[in-house]
Design a protein around this motif. Sequence first.
Motif, mmCIF file in Angstrom:
data_model
loop_
_atom_site.group_PDB
_atom_site.id
_atom_site.type_symbol
_atom_site.label_atom_id
_atom_site.label_comp_id
_atom_site.label_asym_id
_atom_site.label_seq_id
_atom_site.Cartn_x
_atom_site.Cartn_y
_atom_site.Cartn_z
ATOM 1 N N ASN A 1 -4.997 24.061 32.343
ATOM 2 C CA ASN A 1 -4.397 25.216 31.435
ATOM 3 C C ASN A 1 -2.964 25.573 31.720
ATOM 4 N N ALA A 2 -2.219 24.292 32.094
ATOM 5 C CA ALA A 2 -0.885 24.410 32.311
ATOM 6 C C ALA A 2 0.127 24.207 31.242
ATOM 7 N N GLN A 3 -0.442 23.900 29.918
ATOM 8 C CA GLN A 3 0.373 24.023 28.676
ATOM 9 C C GLN A 3 1.772 23.538 28.887
ATOM 10 N N PRO A 4 1.770 22.143 29.259
ATOM 11 C CA PRO A 4 3.062 21.581 29.549
ATOM 12 C C PRO A 4 3.911 21.086 28.570
ATOM 13 N N TRP A 5 4.066 21.811 27.605
ATOM 14 C CA TRP A 5 4.834 21.348 26.438
ATOM 15 C C TRP A 5 6.036 22.466 25.670
ATOM 16 N N HIS A 6 6.887 22.131 25.031
ATOM 17 C CA HIS A 6 7.761 22.961 24.507
ATOM 18 C C HIS A 6 8.184 22.206 23.070
ATOM 19 N N PHE A 7 8.372 23.162 22.117
ATOM 20 C CA PHE A 7 8.849 22.405 20.574
ATOM 21 C C PHE A 7 10.144 23.090 20.499
ATOM 22 N N ILE A 8 11.138 22.149 20.316
ATOM 23 C CA ILE A 8 12.269 22.594 19.933
ATOM 24 C C ILE A 8 12.522 21.906 18.511
ATOM 25 N N TYR A 9 12.717 22.898 17.650
ATOM 26 C CA TYR A 9 12.578 22.703 16.112
ATOM 27 C C TYR A 9 13.877 23.227 15.263
ATOM 28 N N ALA A 10 14.161 22.613 14.152
ATOM 29 C CA ALA A 10 14.966 23.191 13.141
ATOM 30 C C ALA A 10 14.507 22.804 11.707
ATOM 31 N N ASP A 11 14.677 23.769 10.770
ATOM 32 C CA ASP A 11 14.129 23.458 9.582
ATOM 33 C C ASP A 11 15.569 22.902 8.744
ATOM 34 N N ARG A 12 15.615 22.399 7.675
ATOM 35 C CA ARG A 12 16.520 21.822 6.921
ATOM 36 C C ARG A 12 17.796 22.763 6.661
ATOM 37 N N THR A 13 17.410 23.994 6.598
ATOM 38 C CA THR A 13 18.698 25.001 6.230
ATOM 39 C C THR A 13 19.315 25.272 7.615
ATOM 40 N N SER A 14 18.798 25.011 8.829
ATOM 41 C CA SER A 14 19.324 25.412 9.950
ATOM 42 C C SER A 14 20.792 24.589 10.494
ATOM 43 N N GLU A 15 21.347 25.269 11.185
ATOM 44 C CA GLU A 15 22.607 24.640 11.697
ATOM 45 C C GLU A 15 22.286 23.684 12.648
ATOM 46 N N HIS A 16 21.039 23.505 13.184
ATOM 47 C CA HIS A 16 20.828 22.781 14.004
ATOM 48 C C HIS A 16 19.984 21.294 13.625
ATOM 49 N N PHE A 17 19.756 21.326 12.426
ATOM 50 C CA PHE A 17 19.124 20.464 11.749
ATOM 51 C C PHE A 17 19.788 19.017 11.874
ATOM 52 N N TRP B 1 15.329 8.220 6.819
ATOM 53 C CA TRP B 1 14.178 8.845 6.027
ATOM 54 C C TRP B 1 13.956 10.530 6.523
ATOM 55 N N ALA B 2 14.042 10.497 7.556
ATOM 56 C CA ALA B 2 13.921 11.774 8.214
ATOM 57 C C ALA B 2 14.880 12.833 7.880
ATOM 58 N N ARG B 3 15.842 12.727 7.540
ATOM 59 C CA ARG B 3 17.039 13.579 7.055
ATOM 60 C C ARG B 3 16.426 14.212 5.742
ATOM 61 N N HIS B 4 15.614 13.733 5.401
ATOM 62 C CA HIS B 4 14.967 14.424 3.926
ATOM 63 C C HIS B 4 13.780 15.442 4.263
ATOM 64 N N ALA B 5 13.396 15.292 5.543
ATOM 65 C CA ALA B 5 12.289 16.395 5.973
ATOM 66 C C ALA B 5 12.483 17.629 5.618
ATOM 67 N N ALA B 6 11.457 18.591 5.545
ATOM 68 C CA ALA B 6 11.556 19.827 5.520
ATOM 69 C C ALA B 6 12.065 20.621 7.041
ATOM 70 N N ALA B 7 11.733 19.942 8.124
ATOM 71 C CA ALA B 7 12.052 20.305 9.346
ATOM 72 C C ALA B 7 11.763 19.258 10.312
ATOM 73 N N LEU B 8 12.672 19.459 11.447
ATOM 74 C CA LEU B 8 12.324 18.387 12.645
ATOM 75 C C LEU B 8 11.773 19.187 13.707
ATOM 76 N N VAL B 9 10.799 18.557 14.737
ATOM 77 C CA VAL B 9 10.368 19.256 15.800
ATOM 78 C C VAL B 9 10.436 18.170 16.973
#
Length: 198
Positions: free
Chosen positions: A51-67, A81-89
């Motif tokens: 149950n270590a849950q060794p994951w982390h998700f870094i995300y930004a939706d298309r409206t974010s300054e981080h996208f 093509w991925a620049r058209h996605a609604a979000a990236l994770v």
Amino acid sequence: MNAILPRSSQHRIDPDMLARWSPRAFTDESIPQADLLTILEAARWAPSAFNAQPWHFIYADRTSEHFAKLVDLLAPFNQDWARHAAALVFIASRTTRTSSDGTTESPSTTHAFDAGAAWSLLALQATKLGWHAHGMSGLDHARAAVELGLPPEWRIEIAVALGRQGDAAGLPEALRSRETPSPRKPLESIISEGVFAL
């Protein structure tokens, strides 16, 4: 939009597993924060060793300054093509495990496997909500680790594009014919009883 031919399985499985596939053509629809967090919440419930849950998700939706930064970390082929996605994770996994008494760190042999289980639940939840998730290994892993601020014991596994399926006509010509659910190898070619055999 392309008509999607139904997939079929050799044995009865949940139809959501057949409905899940990875398009590259997305609409310009934004993803509501509630949907994005629901998709990430599903990934949180994946099983993991100890149950270590060794994951982390870094995300930004298309409206974010981080996208734009996340798009720039992808391989040029995927950026197109991925620049058209609604979000990236971006999915990272922790390559070490802390002992139960919290005193020592040792290499984790299952971190990538466990993060893969989380990715699978993420993709299935996206499908349940009418979104699509496309995983990508084509990215600059070393630069992503630096620019996303990963500690040394963490590793980027994949990036994921999330979006509503769009019209394949908007893709580069070489990708249009690939914009359909892919088949799978026959079950008998990937299983063996008692010992590994091809």
